[in-house]
Structure formats: C-alpha cells, structure tokens
Scaffold this motif. Structure first.
Motif, PDB file in Angstrom:
ATOM      1  N   LEU A 162       0.852  -1.182   0.000  1.00 31.67           N
ATOM      2  CA  LEU A 162       0.000   0.000   0.000  1.00 31.67           C
ATOM      3  C   LEU A 162       0.893   1.239   0.000  1.00 31.67           C
ATOM      4  N   PRO A 163       0.369   2.409  -0.352  1.00 31.92           N
ATOM      5  CA  PRO A 163       1.194   3.628  -0.366  1.00 31.92           C
ATOM      6  C   PRO A 163       1.830   3.905   0.991  1.00 31.92           C
ATOM      7  N   ASP A 164       3.070   4.406   0.974  1.00 29.23           N
ATOM      8  CA  ASP A 164       3.776   4.742   2.204  1.00 29.23           C
ATOM      9  C   ASP A 164       3.090   5.895   2.922  1.00 29.23           C
ATOM     10  N   MET A 165       3.261   5.919   4.255  1.00 31.38           N
ATOM     11  CA  MET A 165       2.711   6.999   5.064  1.00 31.38           C
ATOM     12  C   MET A 165       3.792   7.503   6.015  1.00 31.38           C
ATOM     13  N   ARG A 290      -9.319  -3.907  -0.577  1.00 32.85           N
ATOM     14  CA  ARG A 290      -8.154  -3.217  -1.138  1.00 32.85           C
ATOM     15  C   ARG A 290      -8.511  -1.784  -1.539  1.00 32.85           C
ATOM     16  N   GLY A 291      -9.647  -1.633  -2.189  1.00 30.23           N
ATOM     17  CA  GLY A 291     -10.078  -0.297  -2.586  1.00 30.23           C
ATOM     18  C   GLY A 291     -10.331   0.609  -1.390  1.00 30.23           C
ATOM     19  N   MET A 292     -10.941   0.043  -0.341  1.00 29.76           N
ATOM     20  CA  MET A 292     -11.207   0.835   0.858  1.00 29.76           C
ATOM     21  C   MET A 292      -9.911   1.311   1.512  1.00 29.76           C
ATOM     22  N   LEU A 293      -8.917   0.425   1.585  1.00 28.50           N
ATOM     23  CA  LEU A 293      -7.650   0.784   2.209  1.00 28.50           C
ATOM     24  C   LEU A 293      -6.955   1.889   1.420  1.00 28.50           C
ATOM     25  N   ALA A 294      -6.938   1.755   0.097  1.00 28.81           N
ATOM     26  CA  ALA A 294      -6.298   2.778  -0.739  1.00 28.81           C
ATOM     27  C   ALA A 294      -7.009   4.124  -0.593  1.00 28.81           C
ATOM     28  N   ASP A 295      -8.340   4.091  -0.573  1.00 31.51           N
ATOM     29  CA  ASP A 295      -9.109   5.331  -0.428  1.00 31.51           C
ATOM     30  C   ASP A 295      -8.851   5.981   0.933  1.00 31.51           C
ATOM     31  N   ILE A 297      -6.154   5.697   2.829  1.00 31.94           N
ATOM     32  CA  ILE A 297      -4.808   6.264   2.858  1.00 31.94           C
ATOM     33  C   ILE A 297      -4.781   7.608   2.129  1.00 31.94           C
ATOM     34  N   GLU A 298      -5.446   7.683   0.983  1.00 31.42           N
ATOM     35  CA  GLU A 298      -5.505   8.937   0.233  1.00 31.42           C
ATOM     36  C   GLU A 298      -6.195  10.027   1.049  1.00 31.42           C
ATOM     37  N   ARG A 299      -7.278   9.667   1.736  1.00 29.22           N
ATOM     38  CA  ARG A 299      -7.999  10.649   2.557  1.00 29.22           C
ATOM     39  C   ARG A 299      -7.122  11.149   3.694  1.00 29.22           C
ATOM     40  N   GLU A 303      -5.641  14.887   4.677  1.00 30.40           N
ATOM     41  CA  GLU A 303      -5.873  15.533   5.964  1.00 30.40           C
ATOM     42  C   GLU A 303      -4.562  15.988   6.594  1.00 30.40           C
ATOM     43  N   LEU A 304      -3.531  15.171   6.480  1.00 26.83           N
ATOM     44  CA  LEU A 304      -2.229  15.541   7.038  1.00 26.83           C
ATOM     45  C   LEU A 304      -1.660  16.774   6.338  1.00 26.83           C
ATOM     46  N   LEU A 305      -1.814  16.826   5.032  1.00 28.67           N
ATOM     47  CA  LEU A 305      -1.357  18.006   4.297  1.00 28.67           C
ATOM     48  C   LEU A 305      -2.128  19.252   4.728  1.00 28.67           C
ATOM     49  N   ARG A 306      -3.426  19.093   4.934  1.00 29.89           N
ATOM     50  CA  ARG A 306      -4.254  20.218   5.365  1.00 29.89           C
ATOM     51  C   ARG A 306      -3.821  20.718   6.737  1.00 29.89           C
TER      52      ARG A 306
END
Length: 323
Positions: A162-165, A290-295, A297-299, A303-306
């Motif tokens: 999954l995408p890194d955080m 899988r789709g839920m996890l990716a979504d 992470i994107e959300r 939020e972190l950027l905001r």
C-alpha cells in the motif's frame, strides 16, 4: 489412483501416524492402511518405510507427497472458486490486522462494510504479525494487513504493498523538547519513549542516523500493541511516541499531539501491505477491502497536508528582520 488416496497420504504425513490420520479422516485404521497400500501397489514402489511404530516417507514417497499436496490444493481451490462466484457479494471475508494496521484501518473498514456491503460477513482479527500469518497459512484467514517490512519473503505468500505513510516522533503540546527542536537522540532519551513493536528496517534506520543508542531495544521504554493507547499516554504525559502520523490524525487535529523534529531528520515512513496465500482464490470482497484501504490512505494523506498548511503559512508570515 484417486483423489481420496492422495488426501490420505497428505493426512498421514501431517499427523505422523496412521491412528491420528484415520481419526482426522473419520476412517478406521485398517481402511486407511489399505488405501495407502493400494496406492503403493499402483505406483509399484514403497512410499512409506514402516519401522516399528514409526512411519518414514521414502525418497519417492516425499516426491509423491509434494505432488499430492498440489493436486489436493488445486482441487479445493476449484471448489472454492465456484462457491465464491455463486456467493458474489453476499459471502464472507476473514482479515487479520497487525496493531498498526488496526489503528489505521479497522474502524474505517468495519464502517464501510456496515454501510456499503451489509450482506458480507466480515470478521477482523487483531494480533501480532507472525501469529496472523500462521492463521493465513492454515487458511483460517483470507488476508493479513501488516507492516510490509515485517513480512519475510516467501514463495507461499503474495504481498501487495500500500502507499507509504509518514512516521516519526509525536509528543504532547507544550512538551519541554518542543522548545529545543530539532532535538538530538540524547535529549529524547531523557524522557520515556513509547512504541509498538518496530520492524528490523525501522531499527536499522534509527541506528544508522542516530547511533547504537537509538536501537529500539535501548531507546523504547514503553511497549504496547495498542497504538491508540500509546498515543493517549503521549498526549497525557511527557512520553514521546514513535508512530505513524496517520494513526494520530484526530489528536493532531485537536492540537493535543504535535510532531517532534529530530536531528538528524528521521524521515521514516510506514509501509503496509495486504498479504495473501499464493495460488489461493481470493473472495470477491477482498477487492473491495483493497479499494477501501487505498481510499482511506488517500484521505488521511490529504488531511495531514491540510493540517500542515496552517503551520507553513504561519512561518511564511513571520516578519523579516529589519522590516
């Protein structure tokens, strides 16, 4: 030769004795012995050496066993695939989540399935990575969501990253160390350091950038598998929490926790992944997960950027010297 004989051979090897295998297969011991004997007669070679009360597979027996496992596995998967296609989105999904993954994804996953796919029977088990992977190997779970760095490479497993955080140090607002940023590891170690079990990769990064004293075995004084509990402790005490910023989204938004910069910069990240058994047909609901996890992470990344923007804007508005 038939499929039942191959099942009998596999059961005999896995249980280690004719009596236990017969009990597992709901057969009498003479019936099991006769089944193995007929298989040996058809192949024209001994598969098992019977030495007293011990049964040892011959070299040819081990080769036959390996193929028998594949045949039995593929047969079970064929039946399972047909059942899953019939179930569609009304079947079941069994997922294991390691502590960090559970802190990030469990609530979102349960809420999403409850609201979007209420007919799917979802079971989420939380625990340490190794026991969860063992359950996956025994087919008690369909997938495991865990730290990708903590999953050893294996031909039996498929890891979908999954995408890194971003991850780092978190402390309470008003912590004494905030006035000293960026802080060195020696200053950090004057306070309790809290963390869940960290991967060897994270340990290596700490040691490379901050020296042997930063190894988690020396640095971490408070360990707990509950990430939410560690974050709460950090918000209420002078303890420093090592973790993923995404797991602390709510206390960060409320201003209860703030990132603590280290010198040199830690620049760490969490890398989670979905682990499945190689060659095993996945339930249709796993694609939904899988789709839920990716979504999610994107959300969370948004939020972190905001949350970072007000801080960045505040810095940019500081008057220049002499202005």
């Amino acid at each position: 030769m038939n499929l039942q004989q191959l099942r009998h051979l596999v059961a005999l090897h896995d249980t280690g004795s004719f009596s236990r295998a017969a009990e597992q297969l709901h057969l009498t011991q003479p019936a099991l012995s006769r089944s193995i004997q007929l298989l040996e007669e058809e192949l024209g070679v001994a598969l098992i050496d019977r030495i007293g009360k011990r049964n040892e597979f011959t070299a040819f027996g081990k080769a036959v066993l390996a193929r028998a496992r594949r045949v039995v596995f593929e047969t079970e998967e064929l039946k399972r695939s047909a059942l899953l296609l019939q179930e569609g989105l009304t079947g079941s999904l069994r997922v294991g989540m390691a502590p960090g993954a559970a802190a990030l994804f469990m609530r979102h996953t349960l809420k999403s399935f409850a609201t979007q796919y209420p007919k799917i029977r979802l079971h989420v088990a939380q625990g340490a990575t190794e026991p969860l992977l063992e359950q996956l190997g025994r087919k008690q779970l369909d997938a495991v969501v865990a730290d990708a760095r903590a999953v050893a490479p294996s031909e039996e497993l498929v890891l979908e990253p999954l995408p890194d955080m971003p991850a780092g140090c978190l402390c309470r607002a008003g912590h004494p160390l905030l006035a000293q940023q960026p802080v060195r590891i020696e200053a950090l170690m004057r306070y309790p350091v809290a963390a869940p079990n960290l991967s060897l990769e994270i340990a290596r990064i700490f040691v490379e950038r901050h020296g042997p004293a930063a190894h988690p075995d020396q640095l971490v004084t408070l360990r707990c598998d509950s990430v939410s509990t560690l974050l709460q402790v950090a918000a209420e005490t002078d303890a420093i929490c090592l973790g993923i910023y995404a797991a602390a989204l709510e206390p960060l938004a409320r201003g209860e926790l703030v990132p603590l910069a280290l010198a040199p910069s830690l620049e760490a990240s969490a890398r989670y992944g979905v682990v499945c058994l190689a060659g095993r047909t996945a339930p249709p609901a796993l694609d939904l997960l899988r789709g839920m996890l990716a979504d999610e992470i994107e959300r969370v990344q948004g939020e972190l950027l905001r949350l970072q923007k007000p801080t960045q804007q505040g810095r940019s508005r500081r008057p220049r010297r002499g202005a």
